[in-house]
Design a protein around this motif. Structure first.
Motif, PDB file in Angstrom:
ATOM      1  N   GLU A 188       0.837  -1.209   0.000  1.00 25.43           N
ATOM      2  CA  GLU A 188       0.000   0.000   0.000  1.00 25.43           C
ATOM      3  C   GLU A 188       0.870   1.257   0.000  1.00 25.43           C
ATOM      4  O   GLU A 188       0.582   2.215  -0.709  1.00 25.43           O
ATOM      5  N   LYS A 189       1.946   1.255   0.794  1.00 29.08           N
ATOM      6  CA  LYS A 189       2.853   2.404   0.810  1.00 29.08           C
ATOM      7  C   LYS A 189       3.510   2.605  -0.554  1.00 29.08           C
ATOM      8  O   LYS A 189       3.814   3.720  -0.948  1.00 29.08           O
ATOM      9  N   MET A 190       3.711   1.497  -1.273  1.00 27.84           N
ATOM     10  CA  MET A 190       4.330   1.557  -2.589  1.00 27.84           C
ATOM     11  C   MET A 190       3.311   1.887  -3.681  1.00 27.84           C
ATOM     12  O   MET A 190       3.646   1.899  -4.856  1.00 27.84           O
ATOM     13  N   LYS A 191       2.084   2.111  -3.283  1.00 29.72           N
ATOM     14  CA  LYS A 191       0.999   2.398  -4.238  1.00 29.72           C
ATOM     15  C   LYS A 191       0.695   1.202  -5.141  1.00 29.72           C
ATOM     16  O   LYS A 191       0.272   1.362  -6.282  1.00 29.72           O
ATOM     17  N   ARG A 192       0.931  -0.008  -4.612  1.00 30.16           N
ATOM     18  CA  ARG A 192       0.562  -1.226  -5.332  1.00 30.16           C
ATOM     19  C   ARG A 192      -0.655  -1.827  -4.638  1.00 30.16           C
ATOM     20  O   ARG A 192      -0.657  -2.965  -4.174  1.00 30.16           O
ATOM     21  N   ASN A 193      -1.702  -1.011  -4.566  1.00 30.22           N
ATOM     22  CA  ASN A 193      -2.934  -1.427  -3.902  1.00 30.22           C
ATOM     23  C   ASN A 193      -3.560  -2.641  -4.567  1.00 30.22           C
ATOM     24  O   ASN A 193      -4.254  -3.420  -3.911  1.00 30.22           O
ATOM     25  N   ASP A 194      -3.323  -2.816  -5.858  1.00 24.79           N
ATOM     26  CA  ASP A 194      -3.844  -3.989  -6.557  1.00 24.79           C
ATOM     27  C   ASP A 194      -3.302  -5.269  -5.935  1.00 24.79           C
ATOM     28  O   ASP A 194      -4.062  -6.184  -5.603  1.00 24.79           O
ATOM     29  N   LEU A 195      -1.985  -5.323  -5.719  1.00 21.82           N
ATOM     30  CA  LEU A 195      -1.370  -6.502  -5.113  1.00 21.82           C
ATOM     31  C   LEU A 195      -1.745  -6.639  -3.647  1.00 21.82           C
ATOM     32  O   LEU A 195      -1.989  -7.747  -3.156  1.00 21.82           O
ATOM     33  N   ALA A 196      -1.795  -5.522  -2.937  1.00 17.66           N
ATOM     34  CA  ALA A 196      -2.148  -5.549  -1.516  1.00 17.66           C
ATOM     35  C   ALA A 196      -3.546  -6.114  -1.332  1.00 17.66           C
ATOM     36  O   ALA A 196      -3.762  -6.996  -0.486  1.00 17.66           O
ATOM     37  N   GLN A 197      -4.508  -5.631  -2.110  1.00 17.94           N
ATOM     38  CA  GLN A 197      -5.890  -6.104  -1.981  1.00 17.94           C
ATOM     39  C   GLN A 197      -6.010  -7.575  -2.342  1.00 17.94           C
ATOM     40  O   GLN A 197      -6.699  -8.332  -1.664  1.00 17.94           O
ATOM     41  N   CYS A 198      -5.353  -7.981  -3.399  1.00 18.46           N
ATOM     42  CA  CYS A 198      -5.385  -9.387  -3.815  1.00 18.46           C
ATOM     43  C   CYS A 198      -4.818 -10.281  -2.714  1.00 18.46           C
ATOM     44  O   CYS A 198      -5.422 -11.296  -2.349  1.00 18.46           O
ATOM     45  N   LEU A 199      -3.679  -9.897  -2.173  1.00 22.38           N
ATOM     46  CA  LEU A 199      -3.037 -10.665  -1.099  1.00 22.38           C
ATOM     47  C   LEU A 199      -3.938 -10.754   0.122  1.00 22.38           C
ATOM     48  O   LEU A 199      -4.204 -11.846   0.637  1.00 22.38           O
ATOM     49  N   LEU A 200      -4.415  -9.622   0.591  1.00 19.79           N
ATOM     50  CA  LEU A 200      -5.213  -9.597   1.818  1.00 19.79           C
ATOM     51  C   LEU A 200      -6.569 -10.278   1.631  1.00 19.79           C
ATOM     52  O   LEU A 200      -7.044 -10.967   2.541  1.00 19.79           O
ATOM     53  N   ASN A 201      -7.176 -10.132   0.461  1.00 21.69           N
ATOM     54  CA  ASN A 201      -8.448 -10.806   0.205  1.00 21.69           C
ATOM     55  C   ASN A 201      -8.275 -12.319   0.162  1.00 21.69           C
ATOM     56  O   ASN A 201      -9.075 -13.060   0.746  1.00 21.69           O
ATOM     57  N   THR A 202      -7.249 -12.782  -0.529  1.00 19.17           N
ATOM     58  CA  THR A 202      -6.979 -14.220  -0.604  1.00 19.17           C
ATOM     59  C   THR A 202      -6.674 -14.767   0.785  1.00 19.17           C
ATOM     60  O   THR A 202      -7.174 -15.826   1.168  1.00 19.17           O
ATOM     61  N   HIS A 203      -5.881 -14.044   1.540  1.00 20.06           N
ATOM     62  CA  HIS A 203      -5.537 -14.469   2.893  1.00 20.06           C
ATOM     63  C   HIS A 203      -6.790 -14.553   3.769  1.00 20.06           C
ATOM     64  O   HIS A 203      -6.983 -15.522   4.506  1.00 20.06           O
ATOM     65  N   SER A 204      -7.655 -13.569   3.675  1.00 20.61           N
ATOM     66  CA  SER A 204      -8.892 -13.562   4.461  1.00 20.61           C
ATOM     67  C   SER A 204      -9.784 -14.748   4.093  1.00 20.61           C
ATOM     68  O   SER A 204     -10.359 -15.385   4.970  1.00 20.61           O
ATOM     69  N   ARG A 205      -9.911 -15.027   2.802  1.00 24.84           N
ATOM     70  CA  ARG A 205     -10.722 -16.174   2.365  1.00 24.84           C
ATOM     71  C   ARG A 205     -10.148 -17.477   2.894  1.00 24.84           C
ATOM     72  O   ARG A 205     -10.889 -18.352   3.336  1.00 24.84           O
ATOM     73  N   GLN A 206      -8.828 -17.609   2.860  1.00 21.76           N
ATOM     74  CA  GLN A 206      -8.193 -18.822   3.367  1.00 21.76           C
ATOM     75  C   GLN A 206      -8.430 -18.978   4.870  1.00 21.76           C
ATOM     76  O   GLN A 206      -8.703 -20.072   5.349  1.00 21.76           O
ATOM     77  N   GLN A 207      -8.315 -17.872   5.592  1.00 25.09           N
ATOM     78  CA  GLN A 207      -8.556 -17.903   7.042  1.00 25.09           C
ATOM     79  C   GLN A 207      -9.993 -18.327   7.329  1.00 25.09           C
ATOM     80  O   GLN A 207     -10.240 -19.116   8.231  1.00 25.09           O
ATOM     81  N   ALA A 208     -10.941 -17.798   6.573  1.00 22.27           N
ATOM     82  CA  ALA A 208     -12.362 -18.124   6.781  1.00 22.27           C
ATOM     83  C   ALA A 208     -12.608 -19.608   6.508  1.00 22.27           C
ATOM     84  O   ALA A 208     -13.335 -20.266   7.258  1.00 22.27           O
ATOM     85  N   LYS A 209     -11.991 -20.152   5.471  1.00 22.41           N
ATOM     86  CA  LYS A 209     -12.145 -21.584   5.153  1.00 22.41           C
ATOM     87  C   LYS A 209     -11.576 -22.451   6.267  1.00 22.41           C
ATOM     88  O   LYS A 209     -12.166 -23.460   6.631  1.00 22.41           O
ATOM     89  N   GLN A 210     -10.423 -22.058   6.792  1.00 20.41           N
ATOM     90  CA  GLN A 210      -9.797 -22.829   7.873  1.00 20.41           C
ATOM     91  C   GLN A 210     -10.657 -22.803   9.122  1.00 20.41           C
ATOM     92  O   GLN A 210     -10.782 -23.803   9.812  1.00 20.41           O
TER      93      GLN A 210
END
Length: 100
Positions: free
Chosen positions: A74-96
């Motif tokens: 996010e600090k690097m202005k790569r919000n696309d990668l940040a959102q993808c990473l955090l969304n995928t991580h959240s989905r994985q956590q919810a499945k677990q």
């Protein structure tokens, strides 16, 4: 389902070399994220993407490494990668949690 380490690696693979150097720069700043340790410069001097993930997991642990990666992106202005990473991580956590 990819592990957190694989998720981090896939995310860093989307960075260009110049962006990876900037990512490293953020990691070795003094107290970059309020309470998280700065990674010593010597640990990242010649680090490729795999080594960067290893250093982050060793320094912060799996969960925090994901969160810190998101913040750096996010600090690097790569919000696309940040959102993808955090969304995928959240989905994985919810499945677990549902499996438990």
């Amino acid at each position: 389902m990819a592990s957190q380490v694989e998720l981090l690696l896939r995310t860093l693979e989307d960075l260009e070399e110049k962006e990876l150097r900037k990512f490293h720069w953020y990691l070795h700043q003094e107290d970059p994220f309020h309470g998280f340790l700065a990674v010593p410069k010597s640990c990242l001097e010649r680090a490729d993407r795999e080594s960067t993930v290893d250093v982050m997991v060793h320094t912060y642990g799996h969960q925090r490494a994901v969160l810190i990666t998101g913040k750096v992106l996010e600090k690097m202005k790569r919000n696309d990668l940040a959102q993808c990473l955090l969304n995928t991580h959240s989905r994985q956590q919810a499945k677990q949690e549902t499996r438990a």
